[in-house]
Design an enzyme around this catalytic site. Structure first.
Site, PDB file in Angstrom:
ATOM      1  N   ARG A  71       0.866  -1.186   0.000  1.00 55.01           N
ATOM      2  CA  ARG A  71       0.000   0.000   0.000  1.00 55.01           C
ATOM      3  C   ARG A  71       0.900   1.233   0.000  1.00 55.01           C
ATOM      4  O   ARG A  71       2.121   1.125   0.116  1.00 55.01           O
ATOM      5  CB  ARG A  71      -0.991   0.007   1.178  1.00 55.01           C
ATOM      6  N   GLY A  72       0.292   2.389  -0.178  1.00 54.75           N
ATOM      7  CA  GLY A  72       1.045   3.611  -0.410  1.00 54.75           C
ATOM      8  C   GLY A  72       1.131   3.847  -1.899  1.00 54.75           C
ATOM      9  O   GLY A  72       1.537   2.956  -2.666  1.00 54.75           O
ATOM     10  N   ALA A  73       0.765   5.049  -2.330  1.00 60.85           N
ATOM     11  CA  ALA A  73       0.610   5.301  -3.762  1.00 60.85           C
ATOM     12  C   ALA A  73       1.846   4.963  -4.597  1.00 60.85           C
ATOM     13  O   ALA A  73       1.745   4.243  -5.600  1.00 60.85           O
ATOM     14  CB  ALA A  73       0.184   6.758  -3.986  1.00 60.85           C
ATOM     15  N   GLN A  89      -2.101   2.230  10.079  1.00 58.35           N
ATOM     16  CA  GLN A  89      -0.812   2.325   9.381  1.00 58.35           C
ATOM     17  C   GLN A  89       0.206   3.126  10.177  1.00 58.35           C
ATOM     18  O   GLN A  89       1.418   2.894  10.067  1.00 58.35           O
ATOM     19  CB  GLN A  89      -0.998   2.962   7.998  1.00 58.35           C
ATOM     20  N   ASP A 119      -2.157  10.514  -2.059  1.00 54.74           N
ATOM     21  CA  ASP A 119      -2.506   9.472  -3.019  1.00 54.74           C
ATOM     22  C   ASP A 119      -2.923  10.050  -4.361  1.00 54.74           C
ATOM     23  O   ASP A 119      -2.793   9.393  -5.383  1.00 54.74           O
ATOM     24  CB  ASP A 119      -3.612   8.592  -2.457  1.00 54.74           C
ATOM     25  N   ASN A 171      -5.657  12.077   0.665  1.00 55.23           N
ATOM     26  CA  ASN A 171      -4.739  11.273   1.470  1.00 55.23           C
ATOM     27  C   ASN A 171      -5.573  10.455   2.448  1.00 55.23           C
ATOM     28  O   ASN A 171      -6.803  10.552   2.480  1.00 55.23           O
ATOM     29  CB  ASN A 171      -3.729  12.169   2.198  1.00 55.23           C
ATOM     30  N   LYS A 172      -4.917   9.666   3.258  1.00 53.14           N
ATOM     31  CA  LYS A 172      -5.611   8.766   4.170  1.00 53.14           C
ATOM     32  C   LYS A 172      -6.653   9.516   5.000  1.00 53.14           C
ATOM     33  O   LYS A 172      -6.432  10.651   5.424  1.00 53.14           O
ATOM     34  CB  LYS A 172      -4.595   8.073   5.076  1.00 53.14           C
TER      35      LYS A 172
END
Length: 363
Positions: free
Chosen positions: A60-62, A210, A251, A261-262
């Site tokens: 995960r993470g763009a 996360q 993201d 973003n998250k």
């Protein structure tokens, strides 16, 4: 196939763990769902399996998603059985379409897949076998470039920070979310490497945790002083004057600077504005989606309600309770002090300053 690796084997001095590695036609990815209690590496050779790993947040993470998707595309290309270039390109497009459907918000996924397809189309005058070989090298280039980009971003970003700085960060925008080093955490790492006295507050980042599982783990391994807090403690810390700036990843960034973003990032930006605290976004140029005029056009992924109602196998909420679980929110550009990229720092009117930075990739 999974392999348990001692923690020290995955560490990179001053750069954090590298979440992806490619050797001998096999992509290995650390299973981020099992951190920090277990460090397990999974082997991938099939594009469908890579798509599932992206969907289920093994990776995960763009930026890391984009890197993984590039190798997924290569696996799909490798397995296409035809000598016809036209047929190959048609089937390769279908491979990339399947990978693109794995997650909707992180634009780096689509950027990497389009780069792989554009590369294949640009070599359409070559035999299929040569195109396949070249695509493998292109996937490797995407992975290797990502860490270089993050290190450049870190150098630009750390110059914004004072010699003593208490930083609040949200989710995980570290080495685990990239090809290495990190975006927001790359800025923090670069500041620490420059000799600045850095202290980090890491939000736990509900519901997938996360921050507590990944960011705290990364920074602790690097020896950077880190304090874990619950998400709802951030405002209180700011009111006490204990936060000097907020740094987050992204993201997807719209052309006007609105940033997805998250989930929970928008709340931090509002709190930072109220308390007069700089709010920085660190992201590569590939995260900027110039096709979108503003954040209202960014698709927001909604995830499994179980992520909210459970921690692992432990139920925390009543059965059959209604759950709303958007994975991201959008922070308006007016709340963002600066956007840090590998080409420099954008401030002011992002409609003008972001394209100016992006043009730097063409020089």
């Amino acid at each position: 196939m999974q392999t348990n690796i001692p923690n020290r084997c995955a560490a990179a001095a001053g750069g954090g763990v590298k979440p992806l590695r490619y050797t001998g036609g096999v992509l290995q990815m650390i299973d981020q769902r099992r951190l920090p209690t277990e460090e397990v590496w999974l082997d991938y050779r099939d594009y469908r399996e890579v798509a599932e790993a992206i969907r289920t947040m093994v990776v995960r993470g763009a930026p890391a998603i984009g890197c993984a998707a590039a190798f997924g595309a290569w696996f799909g290309a490798r397995d296409i059985d035809t000598d016809s270039t036209a047929a190959f390109l048609e089937q390769f497009a279908a491979v990339c379409e399947l990978l693109a459907a794995s997650r909707p918000t992180a634009v780096n996924l689509f950027w990497a897949l389009e780069r792989m397809q554009s590369f294949a189309r640009s070599h359409a005058d070559r035999p299929v076998l040569q195109i396949k070989i070249a695509l493998e090298y292109e996937a490797l280039a995407i992975l290797e470039e990502d860490e270089r980009i993050n290190r450049a971003m870190g150098e630009h970003g750390q110059k914004l920070l004072p010699e003593r700085c208490r930083i609040l960060t949200h989710c995980n925008a570290g080495a685990l979310a990239t090809g290495g080093y990190g975006t927001a955490l790359g800025v923090i790492r670069a500041a620490a490497a420059a000799g600045k006295q850095i202290e980090v507050f890491a939000d736990e980042t509900r519901p997938f945790l996360q921050g507590s599982r990944l960011t705290a783990w990364e920074l602790q391994r690097d020896g950077i002083p880190t304090t874990l807090i619950c998400d709802n403690m951030a405002g209180y810390l700011m009111s006490q004057g204990r936060v000097d700036c907020v740094i987050v990843g992204a993201d997807r960034i719209a052309a006007n600077g609105d940033t997805a973003n998250k989930i929970g990032t928008y709340s931090l930006a509002v709190l930072a504005k109220e308390h007069g605290i700089p709010f920085y976004v660190a992201a590569p140029i590939s995260t900027i989606d110039f096709s979108l005029t503003d954040g209202r056009q960014i698709p927001i992924e909604e995830r499994d309600p179980r992520e909210v109602t459970h921690i692992g196998e432990q139920r925390l909420a009543p059965e059959d309770i209604a759950v709303y679980n958007p994975a991201f929110d959008v922070t308006p550009a007016r709340l963002i002090t600066a956007i840090i990229t590998e080409n420099g720092v954008a401030e002011g009117d992002f409609v003008h300053t972001l394209p100016e930075l992006a043009e730097g990739t063409k020089r």
